[in-house]
Enzyme design. Sequence first.
Site, mmCIF file in Angstrom:
data_model
loop_
_atom_site.group_PDB
_atom_site.id
_atom_site.type_symbol
_atom_site.label_atom_id
_atom_site.label_comp_id
_atom_site.label_asym_id
_atom_site.label_seq_id
_atom_site.Cartn_x
_atom_site.Cartn_y
_atom_site.Cartn_z
ATOM 1 C CE LYS A 17 9.119 35.239 69.676
ATOM 2 N NZ LYS A 17 9.754 35.382 71.008
ATOM 3 C CD GLU B 200 14.822 24.933 73.907
ATOM 4 O OE1 GLU B 200 15.220 24.338 72.879
ATOM 5 O OE2 GLU B 200 13.804 25.652 73.921
ATOM 6 C CG HIS C 226 3.520 -4.940 79.201
ATOM 7 N ND1 HIS C 226 3.435 -6.288 79.512
ATOM 8 C CD2 HIS C 226 2.454 -4.349 79.793
ATOM 9 C CE1 HIS C 226 2.349 -6.491 80.248
ATOM 10 N NE2 HIS C 226 1.736 -5.331 80.435
ATOM 11 C CE LYS D 42 17.611 27.055 65.828
ATOM 12 N NZ LYS D 42 16.724 28.154 66.295
ATOM 13 N N GLY E 266 9.689 30.116 73.418
ATOM 14 C CA GLY E 266 9.010 29.143 72.573
ATOM 15 C C GLY E 266 8.397 27.998 73.345
ATOM 16 N NE ARG E 267 12.877 26.537 77.751
ATOM 17 C CZ ARG E 267 13.690 27.464 77.256
ATOM 18 N NH1 ARG E 267 13.676 27.725 75.950
ATOM 19 N NH2 ARG E 267 14.513 28.146 78.026
ATOM 20 C CD GLU F 184 15.348 23.742 61.899
ATOM 21 O OE1 GLU F 184 16.222 23.261 62.630
ATOM 22 O OE2 GLU F 184 15.014 24.957 61.923
#
Length: 541
Positions: free
Chosen positions: A206, A353, A384, A504, A267-268, A212
Amino acid sequence: MANPTTLPAWKALQAHYDEIHNTHLRDLFAADPSRGTSLTAEAAGIYLDYSKNRITAKTIELLTQLANEANLRARIEAMFTGEKINVTENRAVLHTALRAPKNTEVTVDGHNVIPDVHAVLDNMEAFCVRVRSGQWLGHTGKRIKNIVNIGIGGSDLGPVMAYEALKHYSDRTLTFRFISNVDGTDVAEALIDLDPAETLCIVSSKTFTTIETMTNAASARAWLLKGLTDPSAVAKHFVAVSTNAAEVTKFGIDTANMFGFWDWVGGRYSMDSAIGLSSMLAIGPDNFRAMLQGFREMDEHFRTAPFDKNLPAILGLLGLWYSNFFHAATAAVLPYEQYLKRFPAYLQQLTMESNGKYVNLQGEKVNYDTGVIYWGEPGTNGQHSFYQMIHQGTRLIPCDFIAFANSLNPNGRHQDILIANVLAQAEALAFGKTKAEVEADGTKGWLAPHRVFEGNRPSNFLMADRLDPQSLGKLVALYEHAVFTQGIIWNIDSFDQWGVELGKVLANRIVPELESGAEPDLRHDSSTNNLIRRYRSAKRT
């Protein structure tokens, strides 16, 4: 809203829990032969069987009473109509507007945002048609064959989950890669076998400053220019999902190929916005719009259905029941559909979050649990590995089983065996196997307890016809609104994420210290400074 533990319904639920929490599901089913059909709900093509939960009809009555006392209905309307319910950031919360019809009106600060949403969708569609048809050519005149999505958090988890979930519908002439981790290995492995002349990179940030994402984008840009040499090639091989035109231009991307979104999209919650550009490229505009239709159907159901028939509300309330009364710390999401292999990881961000908060809307520390740790893997793989603990461990782990009646890849008995397994797991968790049954099968003495299954392990069972774009949209919206339901009752802000900020800030401070020879900042603790020194001495330059 008041502290939820002071509400009459919460107190009634605590008393009710004290009465029934030791009651076994075997006894609940024996006492009510119709339980397997009465404790169910269905909407938008999704069937929910919640009969294998440690509840009675009274539990549902009290949980819906709690939702009413917490003003959930009013808060739903506040979200859908654009009120600024993200109070710590003074923002509206309008992911639902991303899939609203064109004739809808939703205003933020006096502005109807729906035309803006559809303008972006139309731009995305026009761009995707050009790329998928071969009209969009790279710098050397070659057709685009590779799409690389560069983002992190919601700008990665949503697109990669949707790509994997809807791979059956994707254009197999296109190769899709996703880069998120700032670890140099991620970008190296994503690009290692691609031809720069045939590769299009989508940079999703954005602000266009996320460290990152922009570090990975810079590396991808360097890789491209190593192959194509001409800086003007960037404009043919990079597009942006961003709102920062100045930084996009500085990077070398034509702002005509910048797809925007808004601060009222978290964002999510953004996979159905321009963040989903890679999804639309993969499955095509028609399938993307079908996914939006699925979201919309679940939105309308959540907005209008009574809470005792409301799938997201029921899921959210049952999760709260186990979290706050049984004190279950985790929940497992177990899709019996290989294409949904990234769905549990996607839900981890959505749920943890959103509701991983220890301060309420008034800024006060809460005195009750919030948030649930979500995890899971697709069946039958999980059977398993970790199912042992769900069946015979000391911790209560409520489960959501997700299954589809029809496979996208029918092959002999595969689907019947798959569905038999998920039905068997839900049954075994609920009813177990008693010592008497074990001994009747011939196992006696000291070995018998090892083969006893206590049962009484709760689960929900979600079933739909098949995994298609619409059903994926419905599933995602279902969990979005379940998270919202819990956040309202817990009286927290489900739409900020201040918890990711401190790390951050500190990382940005540490980077130059790792790259210099000066003494580390004394504001760090002795452990951090010692690790900085060790890293610098061990690093090969």
